[in-house]
Design an enzyme around this catalytic site. Structure first.
Site, PDB file in Angstrom:
ATOM      1  N   HIS A 359      -3.515  -1.298 -33.886  1.00 55.04           N
ATOM      2  CA  HIS A 359      -3.723  -0.762 -35.229  1.00 55.04           C
ATOM      3  C   HIS A 359      -4.254   0.667 -35.239  1.00 55.04           C
ATOM      4  O   HIS A 359      -3.958   1.432 -36.152  1.00 55.04           O
ATOM      5  CB  HIS A 359      -4.622  -1.705 -36.037  1.00 55.04           C
ATOM      6  CG  HIS A 359      -3.852  -2.812 -36.659  1.00 55.04           C
ATOM      7  ND1 HIS A 359      -3.620  -3.994 -35.997  1.00 55.04           N
ATOM      8  CD2 HIS A 359      -3.182  -2.905 -37.834  1.00 55.04           C
ATOM      9  CE1 HIS A 359      -2.872  -4.775 -36.765  1.00 55.04           C
ATOM     10  NE2 HIS A 359      -2.597  -4.142 -37.867  1.00 55.04           N
ATOM     11  N   CYS A 671       9.252  -3.304 -42.488  1.00 50.42           N
ATOM     12  CA  CYS A 671       8.097  -2.415 -42.651  1.00 50.42           C
ATOM     13  C   CYS A 671       7.302  -2.253 -41.365  1.00 50.42           C
ATOM     14  O   CYS A 671       6.199  -1.715 -41.372  1.00 50.42           O
ATOM     15  CB  CYS A 671       7.179  -2.925 -43.760  1.00 50.42           C
ATOM     16  SG  CYS A 671       6.525  -4.572 -43.473  1.00 50.42           S
TER      17      CYS A 671
END
Length: 751
Positions: A359, A671
């Site tokens: 992330h 996405c």
């Protein structure tokens, strides 16, 4: 043998440099195995294996004897990548005699390779005069030790390179994986978790008196804390238990730990690093003791060490100055660490742990910061205040680069800026192929900073708004009013364009500090929709906030993460309908939003049509889908090369999803990070995806490539790569075909 293994590894870890580590290895192995010789050969820059340390052979041969791959018995161990156990070594056809070693007396030979990341770093050898084959236990011990020492030796080698660079002996190069493309040239700022003794950055100090005074102040503060704790607990503790506080105070005395630290400070080392070194040495000494009571004292030393270090670091942090060209370096960078650096000063990131799909790497791409992830052999604690080049295209970090290398990368940086200016002209142009096929390009967002960048680059909507970001930035769950305000800002900024809000997606590698989820296997555990269905009070508050935020704008779409089966979708839909009715009863006038499913779990690949029949849209989360299909932890640098978004199985799964969605006349988007790769985007368009959603940084590059190709050409290219069997072959074919068409897919310099 287990004790011997542990003690050897601990001693080697404590060694100050590579040569000390090697000397410890040969001496301890020789003693543990009761042999007459132990030697270690290491690979040099010319791919030769040099005798680097020995206990038993002529020490004058160290550094002088070298063998090529397949040359001599050592070379044979290297080429075969497996142990060689000989009773009568000199009769073996590969035997090569080196008179300078004096090894002619030794008949028995056992050599095992030292392998790190599939590369043979060196060979461990034991020998003895008596003609006998080493037994299975000896071989197993040496193989086990070799496997444990491989990483230690690699790290010691890397540290040695950095030290050599500091002495003006050239530049150092370390390889990781690309986290965010681009080039950064700047100064390293090493950041470490609070009170982590193993990751304190090495820094030199010139003001010895000032550093000594600083250390004494921190030591005094800890003494006061310990005395206060002792007094507060006096009535509840026995005399024996109270003695622990006295022991702590004694350890902090000038004649004990404090004195050792002062000695190192006087050698020019900063107080936090000196303290950490001393504590770790004492902890290792206690841990290796045979007496159980003394062994348990290692925990006391560690506890005391962390207490003092937290004071040292807190004071140092208050004085930290970030240079204008800060390159943040750490073992495992987090979003909060990035937030500590003024945005205008942060030019690059380097993380020892993690991969392209961690992330922090996704956040770096959103912020357009060149990043290298998974540089696992990087001796990061030695890099503070050193000049670095971050090559985010190739996943390379250079320490103390030479002038020619700096000039080369400065030229690349200028070329990047020129290219970015060219791409800016595409902002208001549609993403349309040369034969008229129109494709929507949306963006992934999480911070308000993403919004302006996305609109500037021509985003046509939001395919993924990560609602967990506001949760991660707080020390408690945000209330309904807070969430409504945050979501309204996002919806209003993009109105009338659609904004797809993913419901809270925590668990796995996204932990809330105030809602910890501790699991042995978090990626297959309690995460995403599984958490919020178990906590409808969290889910309902969030959905109510989304609905209220959309009033009068009507551009909200809700997306459900980590869905595994149809009953979960039905349960979530029931809760969304309940929240909608509650909001309407309160007098708000909102439109019921489209509700979609994120395809991340492989089970959904084979039920895509069934889910499409019950949802308003499907959206592929390619990061997690790839992770689960290939059984590869996307945050693990050690298996980063196995995480391949162009793997044939991944491409075939994506085709099945599109076919399932379109069979029910439902739109399907993607996405994940794959959508932001210009080459992969060509294949996704050919598969029939309706929307590609990516970071704002990637949008102009993807648009430029898709506008340069026809849909017919893209479909032919997809047919071609689907016949190939490996991700490497697909990557090569994709690059080759696009290059033939005159399309530049990879904005990657040749260095």
């Amino acid at each position: 043998m287990l004790n011997s293994l542990r003690n050897i590894v601990q001693e080697v870890n404590a060694a100050r440099d590579l040569q000390s580590a090697l000397n410890i290895i040969v001496a301890r192995i020789k003693a543990a195995m009761q042999t007459q010789v132990c030697s270690v050969y290491l690979r040099n820059g010319q791919h030769q294996y040099v005798l680097m340390a020995t206990d038993g052979l002529n020490p004058k041969a160290v550094g002088k004897v070298s063998l090529k791959v397949q040359e001599g018995l050592v070379g044979r161990v290297v080429s075969r990548e497996e142990p060689l156990n000989l009773e009568h070594a000199e009769t073996h056809p590969s035997y090569q005699y080196f008179p300078e070693t004096g090894e002619e007396r030794f008949s028995s030979f056992l050599g095992v390779p030292i392998i790190h990341h599939r590369e043979v770093l060196g060979v461990l050898v034991v020998q003895q005069v008596e003609r006998r084959r080493f037994d299975e236990g000896d071989e197993a011990f040496l193989v086990t030790l070799s496997a444990q020492l491989a990483g230690v030796i690699a790290h010691a080698e890397a540290t040695g390179v950095v030290v050599a660079v500091a002495q003006g002996k050239g530049e150092a190069k370390f390889v990781g994986t690309s986290g965010c493309a681009g080039v950064a040239i700047g100064e390293a700022v090493v950041i470490s978790p609070p009170a982590d003794l193993n990751s304190v950055p090495y820094q030199v100090v010139s003001d010895i008196e000032g550093e000594t005074a600083f250390f004494y102040r921190c030591l005094g503060a800890v003494r006061d804390d310990i005395r206060r704790m002792g007094d507060e607990l006096k009535s509840r503790l026995s005399k024996e238990e109270q003695a622990l506080f006295d022991a702590y105070l004694a350890m902090l005395d000038d004649a004990s730990l404090g004195g050792e630290v002062i000695e190192r400070i006087h050698q020019g080392v900063c107080a936090p690093y000196a303290w950490a070194e001393v504590i770790l040495e004492h902890e290792r000494n206690f841990s290796s003791m045979n007496d159980a009571y003394l062994r348990d004292r290692a925990a006391d030393v560690r506890d005391l060490g962390r207490r003092v270090l937290s004071y040292l670091q807190e004071s140092a942090q208050m004085c930290r100055v970030y240079p204008d060209d800060t390159i943040l370096v750490g073992e495992e960078l987090t979003a909060s660490m990035l937030g500590e650096v003024p945005a205008e000063k942060l030019v690059g990131l380097v993380s020892v742990e993690g991969s392209r799909n961690s992330h922090v790497a996704i956040l770096a791409r959103a912020m357009d910061i060149p990043t290298v992830m998974g540089a696992i052999d990087l001796p990061y604690t030695k890099l503070d205040q050193r000049k670095l080049i971050v090559d985010g295209y190739n996943g390379i970090v250079f320490a103390d680069p030479s002038k020619p290398l700096k000039a080369q990368y400065k030229a690349i940086f200028k070329e990047e800026q020129a290219l970015q200016k060219d791409l800016e002209t595409l902002k208001d142009k549609p993403c349309e192929t040369t034969d008229g096929h129109r494709l929507s390009l949306w963006v992934n967002t999480g911070l308000m900073a993403d919004v302006m960048r996305s609109l500037e680059r021509g985003a046509e909507g939001v395919g993924l708004y990560r609602t967990e970001v506001p949760f991660l930035l707080r020390d408690r769950f945000p209330g309904e009013a807070e969430q409504t305000k945050i979501y309204r800002e996002q919806l209003a900024a993009f109105a009338p364009k659609s904004v797809t809000m993913r419901t809270l997606d925590v668990g796995g590698d996204k932990a809330l500090p105030y809602f910890p989820i501790n699991e042995a296997n978090p990626f297959l555990g309690w995460r995403g929709l599984r958490v919020t269905l178990d906590h409808p009070e969290i889910f309902l508050v969030q959905v109510r906030a989304m609905l209220k935020a959309s009033e009068g704008l009507d551009n909200l779409r809700i997306m459900l993460p980590m869905v595994t089966n149809i009953p979960e979708l039905e349960a979530a839909n029931a809760l969304i309908l309940r929240a909608f009715n509650e909001v309407m009863e309160e007098g708000h006038r909102v439109v019921f939003p489209p509700v979609g499913v994120m395809v991340e779990v492989p089970a959904l690949v084979y039920q895509a049509r069934e889910f499409a029949a019950r949802a308003d849209f499907l959206s592929v989360g390619s990061n997690d889908l790839t992770q689960y299909l290939l059984a590869v932890d996307r945050n693990n640098a050690r298996v980063a090369d196995l995480y391949q978004s162009l793997h044939p199985a991944v491409l075939r799964a994506l085709i099945l999803i599109v076919e399932g969605a379109h069979a029910e006349q439902v739109d399907v988007s993607i996405c994940g990070e794959m959508a932001g790769d210009p080459g992969a985007a060509v294949l996704l368009m050919a598969m029939g995806f309706d929307v590609l959603s990516m970071s704002a940084t990637s949008l102009p590059k993807v648009k430029s490539v898709l506008r340069a190709i026809s849909k017919v050409q893209a479909e032919a290219l997809l047919d071609e790569v689907l016949k190939l069997n490996t991700a490497e072959d697909i990557e090569a074919a994709l690059n080759d075909r696009l290059q033939t068409m005159g399309i530049k897919r990879l904005y990657r310099p040749n260095v």
